[in-house]
Design an enzyme around this catalytic site. Structure first.
Site, short mmCIF file in Angstrom:
data_model
loop_
_atom_site.label_atom_id
_atom_site.label_comp_id
_atom_site.label_asym_id
_atom_site.label_seq_id
_atom_site.Cartn_x
_atom_site.Cartn_y
_atom_site.Cartn_z
N HIS A 83 1.15 4.85 -2.54
CA HIS A 83 0.70 5.75 -3.60
C HIS A 83 2.14 6.34 -4.16
O HIS A 83 2.41 7.08 -3.56
CB HIS A 83 -0.17 6.67 -3.31
CG HIS A 83 -1.53 5.96 -2.64
ND1 HIS A 83 -2.49 5.92 -3.32
CD2 HIS A 83 -1.69 5.70 -1.16
CE1 HIS A 83 -3.42 5.35 -2.59
NE2 HIS A 83 -2.91 5.29 -1.32
N HIS A 112 -9.67 0.90 -0.76
CA HIS A 112 -9.45 1.57 0.38
C HIS A 112 -10.95 1.51 1.10
O HIS A 112 -11.87 1.84 0.33
CB HIS A 112 -9.27 2.92 0.33
CG HIS A 112 -7.66 3.26 0.13
ND1 HIS A 112 -7.09 2.82 -1.04
CD2 HIS A 112 -6.89 4.12 0.57
CE1 HIS A 112 -5.74 3.25 -1.11
NE2 HIS A 112 -5.65 4.00 0.00
N ASP A 127 1.75 4.13 2.68
CA ASP A 127 0.59 5.01 2.16
C ASP A 127 1.21 6.08 1.24
O ASP A 127 1.39 5.76 -0.03
CB ASP A 127 -0.28 5.54 3.34
CG ASP A 127 -1.67 5.86 2.98
OD1 ASP A 127 -1.98 5.61 1.80
OD2 ASP A 127 -2.44 6.35 3.66
N ASP A 128 1.66 7.12 1.89
CA ASP A 128 2.20 8.51 1.18
C ASP A 128 3.20 9.02 1.98
O ASP A 128 3.20 9.80 2.78
CB ASP A 128 1.18 9.42 1.28
CG ASP A 128 -0.18 8.84 0.59
OD1 ASP A 128 -0.16 8.94 -0.75
OD2 ASP A 128 -1.27 8.76 1.24
N HIS A 137 0.76 -1.14 -0.11
CA HIS A 137 0.10 -0.05 -0.03
C HIS A 137 0.76 1.18 0.10
O HIS A 137 1.19 1.82 1.08
CB HIS A 137 -0.89 -0.18 1.27
CG HIS A 137 -2.14 1.13 1.17
ND1 HIS A 137 -3.13 0.92 2.12
CD2 HIS A 137 -2.03 2.35 0.70
CE1 HIS A 137 -3.98 2.07 2.11
NE2 HIS A 137 -3.10 3.02 1.31
N GLU A 177 -11.01 3.31 6.39
CA GLU A 177 -9.95 4.22 6.79
C GLU A 177 -10.73 5.67 7.56
O GLU A 177 -10.58 5.62 8.96
CB GLU A 177 -9.27 4.96 5.88
CG GLU A 177 -8.35 6.01 6.02
CD GLU A 177 -7.64 6.56 4.83
OE1 GLU A 177 -8.14 6.62 3.55
OE2 GLU A 177 -6.25 7.06 4.84
N1 ADE Z 1 -4.73 8.66 -1.74
C1 ADE Z 1 -3.43 8.66 -1.30
N2 ADE Z 1 -3.47 8.36 -0.36
C2 ADE Z 1 -4.81 7.94 0.48
C3 ADE Z 1 -5.28 7.61 1.46
N3 ADE Z 1 -4.55 7.56 2.71
N4 ADE Z 1 -6.73 7.59 1.55
C4 ADE Z 1 -7.49 7.61 0.54
N5 ADE Z 1 -6.95 8.13 -0.43
C5 ADE Z 1 -5.59 8.33 -1.02
ZN ZN Z 2 -3.69 4.51 0.54
#
Ligand code: ADE
Ligand code: ZN
Length: 341
Positions: free
Chosen positions: A15, A192, A273-274, A13, A195
């Site tokens: 992006h 997703h 994630d990011d 996971h 969350e």
């Molecule tokens: N796009 C990038 N990061 C995300 C996240 N944590 N939740 C939903 N969309 C995303």
């Molecule tokens: Zn994500």
């Protein structure tokens, strides 16, 4: 304590647009003559104080303005592979958000060709990789369907589809027809869910989108029937602890449900994630949950095992990666034993 950054692991996971580091945002903006709303790297970083998912997404999409060319996508991905290698990643299944680039006038080919050029060099970093295309759930079903059409001629490069962006008010049910078509075309599916959204969205992702994995899923803990179902069916959850803290899904790492999820028998994995926005890559996430939740070395090894068993690689590759973990864990035990005498 185990070296969580050296522990072999898969990242399921991440992006790719979320690996866009501030210095690289400025570098690309400059060479592409893109005007950013921030005067310096420090001013940009100052804006990384998120209150929820939407506050992050606003900045995430704004920074993408600096991504214009095939070369940009290639260099972005190479930089990720370099960092991933340093974090013990042996296999990565990487998300990308084509609609966010199509909306800015880029072609699907520019994005995919750039990503693909980098991924063809994955072995230089000792990593195997796969690409998963996400639909933006805050856009229309028709837009997702059009994007799926564009992906059909790239089935050789894209193994699956996912669902991301603003969750609340955009339930999985909105995309049932798109996911039906994606599965019929041979794509694997993930989404997703849970969350910021309620447990009901996790049920919908499972029952309507028929996904193989749930991304995040932490709010499943509010529904004991759902927890029992996830445990029984062994559906993997790609949990992103530093993301959950930064986006205020939880207040502090000590409050994160990961440990309770593991104790409930859920197949959890730990992911970034990011990472450019949330203060750490995947090994940093392993380290943060170990100290924040008092996880044992065995817990971390189990999370690493789960990362490979939950991945989309074939059984032979899984066995090979699992053997690497056992070797690493055995070495760790020997080192601990040696040091304790
Ligand atoms: N796009 C990038 N990061 C995300 C996240 N944590 N939740 C939903 N969309 C995303
Ligand atoms: Zn994500």
């Amino acid at each position: 304590m185990i070296d969580s950054r050296a522990l072999p692991k898969a990242e399921l996971h991440v992006h790719i647009e979320g690996t866009f580091e501030p210095a690289q945002i400025f570098q690309f903006a400059q060479r592409n003559n893109v005007q950013l709303a921030y005067s310096s790297v420090a001013a940009l970083e100052e804006a990384y104080k998120f209150t929820d998912l939407q506050s992050f997404l606003n900045l995430y999409y704004a920074a993408m303005a600096a991504l214009r060319t095939e070369r940009d996508f290639e260099e972005l991905t190479i930089a990720y592979l370099q960092r991933a290698k340093a974090q013990g990643v042996r296999h990565a299944e990487i998300f990308f958000d084509p609609q966010a680039h199509l909306d800015r006038g880029l072609s699907f080919e520019t994005v995919v060709s750039g990503l693909w050029a980098a991924l063809q060099r994955s072995s230089e970093f000792g990593i195997t990789t796969a690409l998963i295309m996400c639909f933006l759930r805050d856009q229309s079903e028709a837009s997702a369907m059009q994007t799926l059409e564009l992906a059909l001629s790239h089935r050789d490069k894209i193994i699956g589809v996912g669902l991301d962006s603003a969750e609340l008010g955009n339930p999985p049910s909105k995309f049932q027809a798109v996911f039906d078509r994606a599965r019929a075309a041979g794509f694997l599916t993930v989404a997703h869910a849970g969350e910021e959204g309620p447990p009901e969205y996790v049920w919908e992702a499972l029952n309507l989108l028929k996904v193989s994995r749930i991304d995040h899923g932490v709010r499943c803990m509010e529904d004991s029937k759902l927890v029992a179902h996830l445990a029984q069916t062994e559906v993997p959850l790609t949990v992103c602890p530093l993301s959950n803290v930064r986006l205020r899904v939880v207040d502090r790492m000590a409050d994160h449900p990961l440990k309770r999820m593991m104790e409930a028998g859920l197949r959890c994995t730990v992911n970034s994630d990011d990472p450019a926005y949330f203060g750490g890559y995947v090994g940093d996430n392993f380290s943060a949950v170990q100290s924040g939740l008092q996880l044992t070395d065995d817990d971390l090894v189990q999370l690493a095992r789960n990362s490979f068993t939950s991945s989309f690689i074939d059984e032979a590759a899984k066995r090979e990666y699992l053997a690497q973990i056992e070797g690493f864990a055995a070495m760790n035990t020997v080192m601990k034993f040696g040091l304790s005498r």
